[in-house]
Write a protein that holds these residues in place. Structure first.
Motif, short mmCIF file in Angstrom:
data_model
loop_
_atom_site.label_atom_id
_atom_site.label_comp_id
_atom_site.label_asym_id
_atom_site.label_seq_id
_atom_site.Cartn_x
_atom_site.Cartn_y
_atom_site.Cartn_z
N ARG A 49 0.83 -1.21 0.00
CA ARG A 49 0.00 0.00 0.00
C ARG A 49 0.86 1.26 0.00
O ARG A 49 0.48 2.28 -0.56
CB ARG A 49 -0.97 -0.01 1.19
N ALA A 52 1.97 1.79 -3.50
CA ALA A 52 0.86 2.30 -4.31
C ALA A 52 0.50 3.74 -3.97
O ALA A 52 -0.20 4.40 -4.72
CB ALA A 52 -0.37 1.41 -4.12
N LEU A 54 -1.21 4.47 -1.16
CA LEU A 54 -2.44 4.43 -0.38
C LEU A 54 -2.13 4.56 1.11
O LEU A 54 -3.03 4.75 1.92
CB LEU A 54 -3.20 3.13 -0.64
N PRO A 74 -1.52 8.74 -4.92
CA PRO A 74 -1.66 7.53 -5.74
C PRO A 74 -2.01 7.81 -7.20
O PRO A 74 -1.51 7.12 -8.09
CB PRO A 74 -2.78 6.74 -5.05
N GLU B 178 -10.12 3.84 -3.46
CA GLU B 178 -8.67 3.63 -3.57
C GLU B 178 -8.32 3.12 -4.97
O GLU B 178 -7.34 3.56 -5.58
CB GLU B 178 -8.20 2.61 -2.53
N ALA B 181 -8.28 5.89 -7.36
CA ALA B 181 -7.07 6.71 -7.21
C ALA B 181 -5.88 6.05 -7.89
O ALA B 181 -5.12 6.70 -8.60
CB ALA B 181 -6.77 6.95 -5.72
N THR B 182 -5.74 4.73 -7.71
CA THR B 182 -4.59 4.07 -8.33
C THR B 182 -4.73 4.06 -9.85
O THR B 182 -3.73 3.93 -10.55
CB THR B 182 -4.42 2.60 -7.86
#
Lengths: 350, 277
Positions: A49, A52, A54, A74, B178, B181-182
């Motif tokens: 994470r 990434a 995050l 990210p 999430e 976002a990635t």
């Protein structure tokens, strides 16, 4: 050439004594697949994470292709992530999911359609573009997640336990598919798993993690055959563990037997780890550096491999013998001699 | 079986306190009002006919619908950021924040109106601030008119919207945001492309509840409208207690009830069609 570099990466969660990730450093070459392997709570997912974006590291740096990305959010890192639960957008079709990343990067509509089709073809889902995630099986959802992560041509592919939600048979199939796709595209990949078989089967490099640290970073063969620490020896693969005493460098006393080992601590108490496949039944008259008389106490048949549990003067041993050999016919109570090369003994200070 | 038995007390209370009075109301709505203003037992649709053909009724209905729809939309729009904040807060703060969001429900409607008077009145906080800063010379009329009712109604509907949205959005997987976002989505694009579409059913449910509560609201329009704002609920009250035309009050109440039931059934049908499984 190093593609991903982690430098002393550390993450502490508030209210916990020990850091979840404790000063991890590693270099990963371009195109390689790294498996972060460890039990739950070892910090492998937190590490992923952080790569990434995050999760924000408390200390340390992350470099991708020579560029420091540590403080990038990210959405500016250009990484493809496959989540454990896949996290497919339920309101979008398979094609919509795959197109999402392309759209966010401003890929033109015409180009986008072709790249979505290519990505779905790559994972063998040509006919499923219009399906919503809930209309897809677990394995198909997994493939859509992979296609979605790969479509924007990420600098790095990150997979968080991508196979854990699949049943055993499918898991092997998808595992090989992921590896094949990864090798075809040459995408540098980090893969989190607690399953050693997965790690050993897929990875170019395995980082065995324990309590937020890397215990060993090496090829699968190296990790399996020459575990660097006691933890690696116990976590990866099976092993017989014998309590021993170092008599002199290279010579050990275990129970009533004396064993030669290539490497030992200089002196003191020690533990010997012997992998089952390193113990070989010896034919009569054949001599070996370490030959142990043994008696079978238990026999487990698993098809191609038969596991023999044996008592020996050195202690309890586990031996694997291939099916169809003479030794495979041994029954509990039968006697045999087992040999092991000095270089195959792993000795750790106790 | 035991479950049914245990529901019996509640069923009895509902029957005596709700079903029976509504039936009674329905019966009264078919009575006749004489020219002298007295009620006469009858089975007639005269009162309904009078109401439906009266332009004033349609004005009232239009006022009521636009007022509640506006207030409900505003309440949902204001409750959404509050709910998103609660959702992104650390777990131990979530409970406290959620309680704060719905705390207005613990205060009586009348007390809240008195509070609004202190804030919105000619000598109130807002006007004191505005005139003090020299932004206005005349106090703004913020209460005892439609503006006041809009403000008050929006505020009174917000906690309900928060309740519905907190429940609805708690099922929204934060991994989806999430993932967005990635894939390169900024926070605002993630919100508009992922969070908002997935929150749509909860937003619709919150709006529906707020709208229904707004249509039947009485205290806020009555007290914050200063007698200048007329909605169906205030009209029913006036008919029943000031004009003392019970059949008319009953008929109007039945019409309101019927409209709300039809609206809710329609919404259920629409929502059911949109979300298979």
């Amino acid at each position: 050439m190093t593609h991903l570099r982690l430098e002393r990466l550390t993450r502490r969660f508030p209210g916990t004594a020990a850091p979840a990730v404790d000063g991890i450093s590693l270099d990963l070459p371009q195109g390689a697949l790294l498996a972060l392997l460890g039990p739950s709570g070892c910090g492998k997912t937190t590490t992923l994470r952080m790569i990434a974006g995050l999760e924000v590291p408390d200390e340390g740096r992350i470099q991708v292709a020579g560029r420091d990305v540590t403080s990038l959010p990210p959405h500016r890192r250009n990484m493809g992530v496959v989540f454990q639960s896949y996290a497919l957008f339920p309101h979008l079709s398979a094609a919509g999911n795959v197109a999402f990343g392309l759209e966010m990067r401003g890929v033109a509509r015409a180009d986008r359609a072709k790249r979505v089709a290519d990505a779905l073809a790559l994972v063998g889902l040509e006919g499923f573009a219009a399906r919503k995630p809930r209309q897809l099986s677990g394995g198909q959802q997994q493939r859509v997640a992979l296609a979605r992560a790969l479509a924007p041509q990420p600098d790095l592919l990150l997979l968080d336990e991508p196979l854990s939600a699949l049943d055993a048979k499918l898991r092997e199939e998808v595992r090989d598919e992921i590896r094949a796709v990864q090798q075809r595209l040459g995408t540098t990949t980090v893969f989190v798993t607690h399953d050693q078989t997965e790690a050993l089967a897929m990875a170019d490099l395995v980082a065995v993690m324990h309590q937020g640290r890397i215990e060993q970073l090496a090829t699968p063969e190296e990790v399996f055959e020459r575990p660097a620490t006691r933890f690696v020896a116990t976590f990866v693969g099976r092993a017989a563990i014998l309590a021993a005493e170092v008599v002199s460098p290279g010579l050990l006393r275990a129970g009533e037997a004396t064993l030669q080992a290539a490497e030992t601590p200089p002196s003191g108490r020690a533990e010997i780890f012997i992998r089952p496949h390193h113990l070989r039944p010896l034919a009569d008259g054949v001599e070996a550096a370490n030959a142990l008389p043994a008696r079978v106490t238990r026999r487990t048949y698993t098809g191609d491999i038969i596991t023999l549990e044996c008592d020996s003067p050195a202690g309890r041993l586990l031996a694997e013998v291939p099916g169809g050999t003479q030794a495979a016919l041994l029954r509990p109570g039968d006697a045999l001699r087992l040999g092991v090369e000095p270089g195959d003994l792993r000795v750790f200070p106790a | 079986m035991i479950g049914l038995l245990l529901c019996l007390p509640a069923a009895l209370i509902l029957a005596a306190g709700f079903v029976w009075p509504v039936l009674l109301l329905g019966r009264i709505s078919f009575n006749r009002t004489t020219d002298m203003g007295a009620m006469e037992e009858a089975w007639t649709l005269e009162t309904y006919a009078k109401i439906v053909t009266d332009d004033f009724t349609w004005d009232l209905a239009w006022n009521t619908i636009t007022l509640s729809a506006g207030a409900a939309a505003a309440a949902v729009a204001l409750a959404l950021p509050v709910t998103l904040l609660i959702r992104s807060a650390p777990p131990r703060w979530r409970g406290v924040l959620a309680l704060m969001a719905v705390a207005p429900l613990l205060v009586s409607g009348t007390a809240r109106v008195v509070g609004w008077m202190a804030i919105l009145g000619d000598q109130g906080m807002i006007n004191a601030l505005l005139t003090g800063l020299g932004l206005t010379s005349q106090p703004l009329r913020l209460i005892n008119n439609l503006t006041g009712v809009r403000i008050g109604l929006t505020e009174s509907l917000m906690p309900y919207c928060c309740l519905v949205l907190i429940a609805g959005l708690s099922r929204l997987d934060s991994r989806l945001e999430e993932a967005a976002a990635t894939l390169g989505a900024t926070r605002s694009r993630t919100f508009f492309r992922v969070t908002l579409p997935l929150a749509a059913p909860a937003l619709a449910a919150a709006f529906a509840l707020a709208f229904v509560l707004g249509v039947s609201a009485f205290i806020t329009p009555r007290l914050m409208g200063g007698g200048r704002v007329f909605v169906v609920a205030t009209e029913i009250f006036d008919l029943a207690l000031e004009t003392v035309d019970w059949p008319a009050a009953a008929a109007l109440a039945m019409l309101l009830l019927g409209t709300l039931v039809v609206a809710m059934v329609l919404r259920g049908v629409l929502a059911g069609r949109e979300a298979p499984r």
